[in-house]
Design a protein around this motif. Structure first.
Motif, PDB file in Angstrom:
ATOM      1  N   CYS A  57      -4.326  -1.159  -8.058  1.00  0.00           N
ATOM      2  CA  CYS A  57      -3.922  -0.069  -7.167  1.00  0.00           C
ATOM      3  C   CYS A  57      -4.788  -0.079  -5.913  1.00  0.00           C
ATOM      4  CB  CYS A  57      -4.073   1.267  -7.896  1.00  0.00           C
ATOM      5  SG  CYS A  57      -3.554   2.715  -6.944  1.00  0.00           S
ATOM      6  N   LEU A  58      -4.165   0.238  -4.787  1.00  0.00           N
ATOM      7  CA  LEU A  58      -4.873   0.387  -3.521  1.00  0.00           C
ATOM      8  C   LEU A  58      -4.755   1.832  -3.060  1.00  0.00           C
ATOM      9  CD1 LEU A  58      -3.507  -2.711  -1.527  1.00  0.00           C
ATOM     10  CD2 LEU A  58      -5.341  -2.641  -3.239  1.00  0.00           C
ATOM     11  N   ALA A  59      -5.858   2.432  -2.666  1.00  0.00           N
ATOM     12  CA  ALA A  59      -5.867   3.738  -2.000  1.00  0.00           C
ATOM     13  C   ALA A  59      -6.158   3.492  -0.526  1.00  0.00           C
ATOM     14  CB  ALA A  59      -6.911   4.655  -2.616  1.00  0.00           C
ATOM     15  N   ILE A  60      -5.284   3.962   0.341  1.00  0.00           N
ATOM     16  CA  ILE A  60      -5.338   3.635   1.769  1.00  0.00           C
ATOM     17  C   ILE A  60      -5.411   4.933   2.568  1.00  0.00           C
ATOM     18  CG2 ILE A  60      -4.148   2.443   3.657  1.00  0.00           C
ATOM     19  CD1 ILE A  60      -2.447   1.362   0.912  1.00  0.00           C
TER      20      ILE A  60
ATOM     21  N   SER B 298       1.960  -1.643   6.644  1.00  0.00           N
ATOM     22  CA  SER B 298       1.495  -1.754   5.256  1.00  0.00           C
ATOM     23  C   SER B 298       2.580  -2.327   4.360  1.00  0.00           C
ATOM     24  CB  SER B 298       1.046  -0.388   4.745  1.00  0.00           C
ATOM     25  OG  SER B 298      -0.015   0.125   5.512  1.00  0.00           O
ATOM     26  N   SER B 299       3.805  -1.838   4.527  1.00  0.00           N
ATOM     27  CA  SER B 299       4.919  -2.329   3.709  1.00  0.00           C
ATOM     28  C   SER B 299       5.143  -3.828   3.920  1.00  0.00           C
ATOM     29  CB  SER B 299       6.197  -1.561   4.047  1.00  0.00           C
ATOM     30  OG  SER B 299       6.066  -0.197   3.730  1.00  0.00           O
ATOM     31  N   ARG B 300       5.079  -4.254   5.168  1.00  0.00           N
ATOM     32  CA  ARG B 300       5.308  -5.667   5.474  1.00  0.00           C
ATOM     33  C   ARG B 300       4.199  -6.558   4.942  1.00  0.00           C
ATOM     34  NH1 ARG B 300       7.390  -4.924  11.780  1.00  0.00           N
ATOM     35  NH2 ARG B 300       9.515  -4.209  11.238  1.00  0.00           N
ATOM     36  N   ALA B 301       3.004  -6.002   4.780  1.00  0.00           N
ATOM     37  CA  ALA B 301       1.881  -6.796   4.278  1.00  0.00           C
ATOM     38  C   ALA B 301       1.935  -6.973   2.768  1.00  0.00           C
ATOM     39  CB  ALA B 301       0.565  -6.120   4.672  1.00  0.00           C
ATOM     40  N   LEU B 302       2.749  -6.178   2.084  1.00  0.00           N
ATOM     41  CA  LEU B 302       2.838  -6.247   0.631  1.00  0.00           C
ATOM     42  C   LEU B 302       4.041  -7.074   0.192  1.00  0.00           C
ATOM     43  CD1 LEU B 302       2.076  -2.489  -0.136  1.00  0.00           C
ATOM     44  CD2 LEU B 302       0.511  -4.417  -0.439  1.00  0.00           C
TER      45      LEU B 302
ATOM     46  N   LEU C 187      -7.867  -7.564  -4.112  1.00  0.00           N
ATOM     47  CA  LEU C 187      -8.763  -7.578  -2.950  1.00  0.00           C
ATOM     48  C   LEU C 187      -8.144  -8.382  -1.812  1.00  0.00           C
ATOM     49  CD1 LEU C 187     -11.417  -6.999  -1.531  1.00  0.00           C
ATOM     50  CD2 LEU C 187     -12.422  -8.960  -2.736  1.00  0.00           C
ATOM     51  N   GLU C 188      -7.550  -9.505  -2.120  1.00  0.00           N
ATOM     52  CA  GLU C 188      -6.892 -10.310  -1.086  1.00  0.00           C
ATOM     53  C   GLU C 188      -5.731  -9.534  -0.456  1.00  0.00           C
ATOM     54  OE1 GLU C 188      -5.754 -13.871  -3.077  1.00  0.00           O
ATOM     55  OE2 GLU C 188      -7.806 -14.662  -3.207  1.00  0.00           O
ATOM     56  N   ALA C 189      -4.950  -8.864  -1.296  1.00  0.00           N
ATOM     57  CA  ALA C 189      -3.828  -8.070  -0.778  1.00  0.00           C
ATOM     58  C   ALA C 189      -4.320  -6.915   0.078  1.00  0.00           C
ATOM     59  CB  ALA C 189      -2.980  -7.546  -1.943  1.00  0.00           C
ATOM     60  N   ALA C 190      -5.410  -6.287  -0.355  1.00  0.00           N
ATOM     61  CA  ALA C 190      -5.955  -5.164   0.397  1.00  0.00           C
ATOM     62  C   ALA C 190      -6.458  -5.596   1.769  1.00  0.00           C
ATOM     63  CB  ALA C 190      -7.086  -4.504  -0.392  1.00  0.00           C
ATOM     64  N   GLU C 191      -7.103  -6.750   1.817  1.00  0.00           N
ATOM     65  CA  GLU C 191      -7.600  -7.245   3.104  1.00  0.00           C
ATOM     66  C   GLU C 191      -6.441  -7.619   4.030  1.00  0.00           C
ATOM     67  OE1 GLU C 191     -10.753  -8.088   4.918  1.00  0.00           O
ATOM     68  OE2 GLU C 191     -10.766  -6.185   3.849  1.00  0.00           O
ATOM     69  N   LYS C 192      -5.388  -8.182   3.462  1.00  0.00           N
ATOM     70  CA  LYS C 192      -4.207  -8.495   4.273  1.00  0.00           C
ATOM     71  C   LYS C 192      -3.601  -7.216   4.847  1.00  0.00           C
ATOM     72  CE  LYS C 192       0.360 -10.698   3.997  1.00  0.00           C
ATOM     73  NZ  LYS C 192       1.351 -11.334   3.095  1.00  0.00           N
ATOM     74  N   LEU C 193      -3.526  -6.183   4.003  1.00  0.00           N
ATOM     75  CA  LEU C 193      -2.974  -4.899   4.460  1.00  0.00           C
ATOM     76  C   LEU C 193      -3.888  -4.274   5.520  1.00  0.00           C
ATOM     77  CD1 LEU C 193      -1.371  -2.170   2.280  1.00  0.00           C
ATOM     78  CD2 LEU C 193      -3.190  -1.539   3.842  1.00  0.00           C
TER      79      LEU C 193
ATOM     80  N   ARG D  53      -5.916  -5.700   7.608  1.00  0.00           N
ATOM     81  CA  ARG D  53      -5.792  -6.410   8.886  1.00  0.00           C
ATOM     82  C   ARG D  53      -4.469  -6.069   9.575  1.00  0.00           C
ATOM     83  NH1 ARG D  53      -8.103 -10.637   5.731  1.00  0.00           N
ATOM     84  NH2 ARG D  53      -6.016 -11.530   5.417  1.00  0.00           N
ATOM     85  N   ALA D  54      -3.413  -5.872   8.774  1.00  0.00           N
ATOM     86  CA  ALA D  54      -2.125  -5.496   9.356  1.00  0.00           C
ATOM     87  C   ALA D  54      -2.206  -4.127  10.036  1.00  0.00           C
ATOM     88  CB  ALA D  54      -1.037  -5.494   8.283  1.00  0.00           C
ATOM     89  N   VAL D  55      -2.886  -3.180   9.386  1.00  0.00           N
ATOM     90  CA  VAL D  55      -3.061  -1.849   9.990  1.00  0.00           C
ATOM     91  C   VAL D  55      -3.920  -1.950  11.244  1.00  0.00           C
ATOM     92  CG1 VAL D  55      -4.029   0.454   9.646  1.00  0.00           C
ATOM     93  CG2 VAL D  55      -2.729  -0.638   7.800  1.00  0.00           C
ATOM     94  N   GLN D  56      -4.940  -2.789  11.198  1.00  0.00           N
ATOM     95  CA  GLN D  56      -5.813  -2.959  12.354  1.00  0.00           C
ATOM     96  C   GLN D  56      -5.041  -3.479  13.570  1.00  0.00           C
ATOM     97  OE1 GLN D  56      -9.065  -5.658  11.661  1.00  0.00           O
ATOM     98  NE2 GLN D  56     -10.334  -4.765  13.262  1.00  0.00           N
ATOM     99  N   GLY D  57      -3.934  -4.153  13.328  1.00  0.00           N
ATOM    100  CA  GLY D  57      -3.113  -4.670  14.414  1.00  0.00           C
ATOM    101  C   GLY D  57      -2.105  -3.675  14.955  1.00  0.00           C
TER     102      GLY D  57
END
Length: 413
Positions: free
Chosen positions: A207-210, A238-242, A269-275, A277-281
């Motif tokens: 689970c990820l809490a964002i 976020s949706s596109r990163a998952l 952890l890999e999925a969370a970092e991808k998400l 970075r997507a939000v950061q963009g």
């Protein structure tokens, strides 16, 4: 109408004895701290038009504050409970009408009467769930004295019934109206099923809490329309990163959660970092202003022995708060602790200064080792205090470990 008394006593009965039941009913609604919705804004507009008042509110009351689900005519989205008129109908379960607050010695010194807002007239109807607990109020407010007839009161009660019907309808809604993500209730229902399935088949689940960083600052600086645009953009990114097999829902104002089936801690952890970075963009352009967003992300994996989704989400939350404390815009993995903290909604009281000073609070996370506590202003809370939890009949000595504007984390000592 009831006599106005301290909000915990009506007709000789100490209503604090029922506060735990009331907060449980409020928690079950999953409505507190959710975003604005047109259905409730429409009812607030009807109050304003029908009674020709400048202020209309639909509010929920937790242990320390009144939070506005819909608000027309006031800037603030919440108010400290001890200073509200609505605490009286919440405590008594009865309608309350005050034609002129200045003439009533029991509320004449209220800061909302004596201060810049200058409230004079108030009419409030308690909002009750089916079991009878009062979770909030619907009210009409004016800055001039006025009379309110029995027909007016009946009409306001009808609008309160319509409000409760909207709340009931919302409970079965599966999609968040603003972001098109799963609603909090729909996400939790599907996540509970996924956790049971993962436990039964001994599969990994994470689970990820964002949480969007500095979201209040975005709203305060650029307005709620800009905040809504940021929420939509973050939800889309976020949706596109998952993966398509992952679940993502909006749990609160700027709080999201994602469930990752067949994913261990490393993969999460890999999925969370991808998400992240997507939000950061994310870049939202409004006129000549470009708004960027970042998020703090917490990661946790399911305990295969318990299969407890609520505990999984609590662990992800703890990790997310760790990301906030570490500087935001980062991902933190929950590493485990000797004791567990669970999501709750309980009334508490912060006691200090040799028990001469108290602050009402709402306990949102609770474990054997500590708690997460919402307060009106964290800067008013000393570093060490006693936490009284009335429903448990317990006093715990506390040390503050972190602070946000209206939230503190404490360890029991």
């Amino acid at each position: 109408m009831q006599d106005l008394q301290p909000d915990h006593r009506f007709n000789g009965v100490d209503t604090r004895l029922n506060e735990d039941l009331r907060l449980s009913a409020l928690d079950e609604l999953d409505l507190l701290d959710t975003p604005r919705e047109e259905a409730f804004d429409r009812i607030a507009r009807l109050i304003r038009y029908t009674f020709k008042v400048p202020v209309a509110l639909i509010s929920l009351m937790d242990a320390h504050r009144q939070w506005h689900k819909a608000c027309i005519g006031l800037e603030a989205g919440e108010a400290e409970r001890k200073d509200t008129f609505c605490r009286y109908p919440v405590a008594s379960g009865e309608p309350l009408v005050i034609p002129d607050a200045r003439l009533d010695p029991r509320v004449a010194d209220n800061p909302h009467v004596t201060g810049p807002s200058g409230i004079r007239f108030y009419a409030g109807i308690p909002l009750k769930v089916g079991s009878g607990e009062v979770v909030g109020t619907l009210c009409a407010i004016d800055f001039a004295p006025r009379e309110f007839s029995e027909e007016d009161l009946a009409a306001l009660q009808d609008l309160a019934a319509i409000t409760m019907r909207e709340i009931e309808l919302r409970q079965v809604a599966g999609t968040d109206a603003l972001t098109d993500l799963l609603s909090r209730r729909a996400f939790k229902e599907r996540a509970l099923s996924a956790a049971k399935l993962a436990t039964r088949h001994k599969q990994a689940l994470s689970c990820l809490a964002i949480d969007i960083d500095h979201f209040k600052q975005i709203n305060d600086t650029h307005g709620h329309a800009a905040g809504d645009a940021v929420l939509k953009a973050v939800a889309t990114a976020s949706s596109r990163a998952l993966r398509t097999t992952d679940l993502i829902g909006r749990l609160g104002g700027e709080e999201f959660a994602a469930l990752l089936p067949s994913t261990d801690r490393r993969g999460a952890l890999e999925a969370a970092e991808k998400l992240r970075r997507a939000v950061q963009g994310v870049r939202v352009e409004l006129g000549n202003v470009a708004i960027r967003a970042t998020a703090s992300v917490g990661v946790a994996s399911l305990d295969p022995f318990s299969g407890d989704f609520d505990l999984l989400l609590a662990h992800a939350d703890e990790a997310m708060y760790g990301a906030k404390r570490a500087g935001r815009n980062r991902t933190v993995v929950w590493q485990g602790a000797q004791t567990e903290r669970r999501r709750v909604l309980k009334a508490g009281r912060i006691v200090f200064n040799n028990r001469h000073s108290t602050i009402d609070c709402t306990i949102r996370m609770l474990g054997e080792d500590g708690a997460g506590i919402d307060v009106w202003n964290s800067h008013d809370v000393p570093d060490r205090f006693t936490l009284t939890i009335g429903s448990q009949g317990s006093d715990r000595e506390c040390k503050v470990t972190s602070r946000a504007d209206k939230h503190i984390e404490v360890d029991f000592v």
